[in-house]
Design an enzyme around this catalytic site. Structure first.
Site, mmCIF file in Angstrom:
data_model
loop_
_atom_site.group_PDB
_atom_site.id
_atom_site.type_symbol
_atom_site.label_atom_id
_atom_site.label_comp_id
_atom_site.label_asym_id
_atom_site.label_seq_id
_atom_site.Cartn_x
_atom_site.Cartn_y
_atom_site.Cartn_z
ATOM 1 N N ARG A 1 0.830 -1.218 0.000
ATOM 2 C CA ARG A 1 0.000 0.000 0.000
ATOM 3 C C ARG A 1 0.864 1.267 0.000
ATOM 4 N NH1 ARG A 1 -4.274 -0.864 4.619
ATOM 5 N NH2 ARG A 1 -5.184 1.070 3.797
ATOM 6 N N ILE B 1 -5.323 6.649 5.439
ATOM 7 C CA ILE B 1 -3.908 6.651 5.868
ATOM 8 C C ILE B 1 -2.984 6.925 4.683
ATOM 9 C CG2 ILE B 1 -4.391 5.075 7.788
ATOM 10 C CD1 ILE B 1 -3.212 2.784 6.158
ATOM 11 N N HIS C 1 -6.902 7.357 11.881
ATOM 12 C CA HIS C 1 -6.372 5.996 11.900
ATOM 13 C C HIS C 1 -4.885 5.919 11.558
ATOM 14 C CE1 HIS C 1 -10.794 4.738 11.045
ATOM 15 N NE2 HIS C 1 -10.589 4.975 12.328
ATOM 16 N N CYS D 1 7.649 1.506 17.053
ATOM 17 C CA CYS D 1 8.364 0.354 17.607
ATOM 18 C C CYS D 1 7.458 -0.433 18.554
ATOM 19 C CB CYS D 1 9.605 0.839 18.360
ATOM 20 S SG CYS D 1 10.529 -0.526 19.100
ATOM 21 N N CYS E 1 9.827 -0.201 22.203
ATOM 22 C CA CYS E 1 9.992 1.047 22.986
ATOM 23 C C CYS E 1 8.947 2.091 22.625
ATOM 24 C CB CYS E 1 11.404 1.613 22.775
ATOM 25 S SG CYS E 1 11.640 2.406 21.170
ATOM 26 N N CYS F 1 16.039 1.092 19.246
ATOM 27 C CA CYS F 1 16.344 -0.101 20.059
ATOM 28 C C CYS F 1 16.383 -1.375 19.231
ATOM 29 C CB CYS F 1 15.292 -0.239 21.170
ATOM 30 S SG CYS F 1 13.731 -0.906 20.582
ATOM 31 N N GLY G 1 -17.242 10.233 0.968
ATOM 32 C CA GLY G 1 -16.665 8.955 0.553
ATOM 33 C C GLY G 1 -16.410 7.977 1.675
HETATM 34 C C1 BV8 Z 1 -12.282 0.363 18.386
HETATM 35 C C2 BV8 Z 1 -6.550 1.916 9.363
HETATM 36 C C3 BV8 Z 1 -12.306 -0.201 20.684
HETATM 37 C C4 BV8 Z 1 -5.850 0.644 8.981
HETATM 38 C C5 BV8 Z 1 -8.886 1.317 9.798
HETATM 39 C C6 BV8 Z 1 -19.432 -4.576 15.855
HETATM 40 C C7 BV8 Z 1 -20.282 -3.471 15.747
HETATM 41 C C8 BV8 Z 1 -19.786 -2.172 15.792
HETATM 42 C C9 BV8 Z 1 -18.417 -1.952 15.950
HETATM 43 C C10 BV8 Z 1 -17.573 -3.054 16.052
HETATM 44 C C11 BV8 Z 1 -18.083 -4.360 15.991
HETATM 45 N N1 BV8 Z 1 -17.034 -5.215 16.100
HETATM 46 C C12 BV8 Z 1 -15.905 -4.493 16.235
HETATM 47 C C13 BV8 Z 1 -16.211 -3.174 16.220
HETATM 48 C C14 BV8 Z 1 -15.293 -2.050 16.345
HETATM 49 C C15 BV8 Z 1 -14.573 -1.814 15.029
HETATM 50 C C16 BV8 Z 1 -15.550 -1.606 13.898
HETATM 51 O O1 BV8 Z 1 -16.144 -0.552 13.774
HETATM 52 N N2 BV8 Z 1 -15.695 -2.656 13.076
HETATM 53 C C17 BV8 Z 1 -16.584 -2.573 11.942
HETATM 54 C C18 BV8 Z 1 -15.987 -3.360 10.796
HETATM 55 C C19 BV8 Z 1 -17.933 -3.116 12.356
HETATM 56 N N3 BV8 Z 1 -13.823 -0.595 15.233
HETATM 57 C C20 BV8 Z 1 -12.599 -0.665 15.737
HETATM 58 O O2 BV8 Z 1 -12.039 -1.700 16.012
HETATM 59 C C21 BV8 Z 1 -11.956 0.670 16.045
HETATM 60 N N4 BV8 Z 1 -11.475 0.621 17.380
HETATM 61 O O3 BV8 Z 1 -13.471 0.295 18.315
HETATM 62 O O4 BV8 Z 1 -11.574 0.152 19.525
HETATM 63 C C22 BV8 Z 1 -11.398 0.192 21.758
HETATM 64 C C23 BV8 Z 1 -11.660 1.360 22.453
HETATM 65 C C24 BV8 Z 1 -10.799 1.723 23.454
HETATM 66 C C25 BV8 Z 1 -9.667 0.952 23.743
HETATM 67 C C26 BV8 Z 1 -9.406 -0.207 23.010
HETATM 68 C C27 BV8 Z 1 -10.261 -0.602 22.000
HETATM 69 C C28 BV8 Z 1 -10.757 0.924 15.133
HETATM 70 C C29 BV8 Z 1 -11.219 0.994 13.722
HETATM 71 C C30 BV8 Z 1 -10.064 1.478 12.846
HETATM 72 C C31 BV8 Z 1 -9.584 0.361 11.949
HETATM 73 N N5 BV8 Z 1 -8.603 0.900 11.003
HETATM 74 N N6 BV8 Z 1 -7.970 1.845 8.970
HETATM 75 C C32 BV8 Z 1 -5.755 0.491 7.491
HETATM 76 O O5 BV8 Z 1 -6.230 1.340 6.705
HETATM 77 O O6 BV8 Z 1 -5.160 -0.535 7.095
HETATM 78 S S1 BV8 Z 1 -10.490 1.215 9.268
HETATM 79 C C33 BV8 Z 1 -10.549 1.432 7.596
HETATM 80 O O7 BV8 Z 1 -11.772 0.883 7.165
HETATM 81 C C34 BV8 Z 1 -10.605 2.867 7.162
HETATM 82 O O8 BV8 Z 1 -9.756 3.681 7.917
HETATM 83 C C35 BV8 Z 1 -12.055 3.222 7.303
HETATM 84 O O9 BV8 Z 1 -12.343 3.647 8.605
HETATM 85 C C36 BV8 Z 1 -12.722 1.900 7.076
HETATM 86 C C37 BV8 Z 1 -13.249 1.785 5.655
HETATM 87 O O10 BV8 Z 1 -14.269 2.639 5.581
HETATM 88 P P1 BV8 Z 1 -14.335 3.741 4.417
HETATM 89 O O11 BV8 Z 1 -13.191 4.686 4.555
HETATM 90 O O12 BV8 Z 1 -15.698 4.264 4.502
HETATM 91 O O13 BV8 Z 1 -14.102 2.978 3.060
HETATM 92 P P2 BV8 Z 1 -15.100 1.951 2.352
HETATM 93 O O14 BV8 Z 1 -14.323 1.296 1.277
HETATM 94 O O15 BV8 Z 1 -15.782 1.110 3.395
HETATM 95 O O16 BV8 Z 1 -16.232 2.877 1.713
HETATM 96 C C38 BV8 Z 1 -15.888 3.754 0.659
HETATM 97 C C39 BV8 Z 1 -17.121 4.615 0.447
HETATM 98 O O17 BV8 Z 1 -16.813 5.575 -0.552
HETATM 99 C C40 BV8 Z 1 -18.309 3.808 -0.044
HETATM 100 O O18 BV8 Z 1 -19.477 4.268 0.624
HETATM 101 C C41 BV8 Z 1 -18.370 4.164 -1.542
HETATM 102 O O19 BV8 Z 1 -19.715 4.191 -2.019
HETATM 103 C C42 BV8 Z 1 -17.811 5.552 -1.550
HETATM 104 N N7 BV8 Z 1 -17.124 5.908 -2.800
HETATM 105 C C43 BV8 Z 1 -16.366 5.122 -3.605
HETATM 106 N N8 BV8 Z 1 -15.900 5.860 -4.642
HETATM 107 C C44 BV8 Z 1 -16.357 7.121 -4.466
HETATM 108 C C45 BV8 Z 1 -17.135 7.175 -3.296
HETATM 109 N N9 BV8 Z 1 -17.740 8.282 -2.856
HETATM 110 C C46 BV8 Z 1 -17.576 9.407 -3.595
HETATM 111 N N10 BV8 Z 1 -16.835 9.448 -4.723
HETATM 112 C C47 BV8 Z 1 -16.213 8.339 -5.189
HETATM 113 N N11 BV8 Z 1 -15.498 8.406 -6.322
HETATM 114 ZN ZN ZN Z 2 12.375 0.776 19.752
#
Ligand code: BV8
Ligand code: ZN
Length: 275
Positions: free
Chosen positions: A80, A117, A133, A141, A144, A185, A222
């Site tokens: 990526r 990201i 995110h 790391c 550390c 480290c 988006g």
């Molecule tokens: C947390 C970084 C707790 C990494 C990402 C069950 C129910 C509810 C919630 C949960 C559940 N089980 C687990 C959870 C929590 C979970 C979650 O929400 N899961 C989902 C799947 C249900 N969330 C987490 O784990 C979060 N943390 O809750 O922690 C906690 C709290 C305290 C202490 C400890 C723990 C962390 C979530 C972050 C994960 N990391 N990214 C990486 O990128 O590799 S998430 C990643 O996916 C993105 O960052 C983004 O957030 C998500 C994807 O979503 P979109 O960006 O919307 O992209 P997508 O492809 O889905 O959609 C694109 C859209 O654009 C579409 O609608 C499309 O129609 C539109 N589009 C396309 N082309 C166009 C367009 N629009 C306009 N013009 C265009 N041309």
């Molecule tokens: Zn380190």
């Protein structure tokens, strides 16, 4: 779903009316997801682009996947990073950056709160950005905790030429000693991104919350609104009775909370909305 106190009728697509609200706004919150980068050729998480080899992003973007197979997860993120070498901001990123520049000159406030990201908002010239995110171009790391920016391509010798997305590619099975290491480290480094199941940085969530409470206009660009807590932000703004406009190719679970929904490419609608 209609939240209490929400306008029950379908969201409007009246661009002229929305443009008037843009003119009157003084503190604008712009929330973005993968869709804002789609027209730059960066794959979104849904649909075809959401797969790398035989996995979906959310199967690899987890601490469990990394501790089980750091080489595979690093191949995914290395790929990526490398993809971004040939990707550039599109008209949507540029419209947002130009709008921020104009508003700043008028003493008004624009902030971009992105789930992405890929750093394309930054590349487009946006200044006031909150990366919910993290970013592909910082590593942390695992020993550390040192965080540093890293734009090396390849990030390390062992990953050179690795990470190709075609499922026929064998996993590189790189020994951890040859994966990216901490400059301080020599501990194993990881991408400085928020994985599923990991909490968001508290400073990040606090500054996002400030804008959610203070903005007088919100654009949601988006995003599929399925990942929390990011998916809650725009509905929270709508609950304050502040105008939210959704820009998406399709409706999402959050669409009915919003006053406006513009259906089509962000690269077409954002320049119209923010000109
Ligand atoms: C947390 C970084 C707790 C990494 C990402 C069950 C129910 C509810 C919630 C949960 C559940 N089980 C687990 C959870 C929590 C979970 C979650 O929400 N899961 C989902 C799947 C249900 N969330 C987490 O784990 C979060 N943390 O809750 O922690 C906690 C709290 C305290 C202490 C400890 C723990 C962390 C979530 C972050 C994960 N990391 N990214 C990486 O990128 O590799 S998430 C990643 O996916 C993105 O960052 C983004 O957030 C998500 C994807 O979503 P979109 O960006 O919307 O992209 P997508 O492809 O889905 O959609 C694109 C859209 O654009 C579409 O609608 C499309 O129609 C539109 N589009 C396309 N082309 C166009 C367009 N629009 C306009 N013009 C265009 N041309
Ligand atoms: Zn380190």
């Amino acid at each position: 779903k209609i939240l209490p106190g929400m306008a029950a009728e379908r969201p409007s697509s009246d661009m002229a009316a929305f443009r008037q609200e843009v003119k009157d706004a003084k503190h604008v919150l712009i929330l973005s997801g993968a869709g804002v980068s789609a027209e730059s050729g960066v794959p979104t998480f849904r649909g075809a682009g959401g797969y790398w080899r035989k996995w979906q992003a959310q199967q690899l973007a987890t601490p469990e996947a990394f501790s089980e197979n750091p080489s595979l997860v690093w191949e995914f993120y290395h790929h990526r990073r490398e993809v971004m070498n040939s990707k550039h901001p599109n008209a949507a990123h540029k419209a947002i950056a130009d709008y921020e520049e104009r508003m700043t000159k008028e003493g008004k406030n624009v902030v971009v709160v992105t789930q992405n990201i890929d750093e394309l908002h930054k590349k487009a010239g946006s200044k006031n950005i909150i990366e919910l995110h993290g970013t592909l171009f910082k590593i942390r790391c695992t020993v550390c905790g040192e965080v540093c920016e890293n734009r090396d391509s390849p990030i390390c010798e062992a990953l050179h030429g690795k990470g190709e997305p075609d499922p026929s590619n064998p996993d590189a099975a790189i020994p951890a000693a040859e994966l990216p290491r901490c400059g301080k480290c020599n501990g194993l480094a990881r991408p400085h991104v928020v994985w599923f199941g990991e909490g968001l940085d508290k400073d990040v969530t606090q500054s996002a919350a400030g804008h959610i409470d203070l903005c007088d206009l919100c654009l949601m660009v988006g995003t599929s609104s399925v990942v929390y807590p990011a998916a809650m932000y725009a509905p929270q703004v709508a609950l304050r009775g502040v105008t939210v406009a959704e820009f998406n190719l399709e409706s999402t679970p959050a669409t009915d909370c919003f006053k406006y929904h513009f259906e089509g490419p962000a690269g077409t609608f954002l320049p119209q909305a923010l000109a």
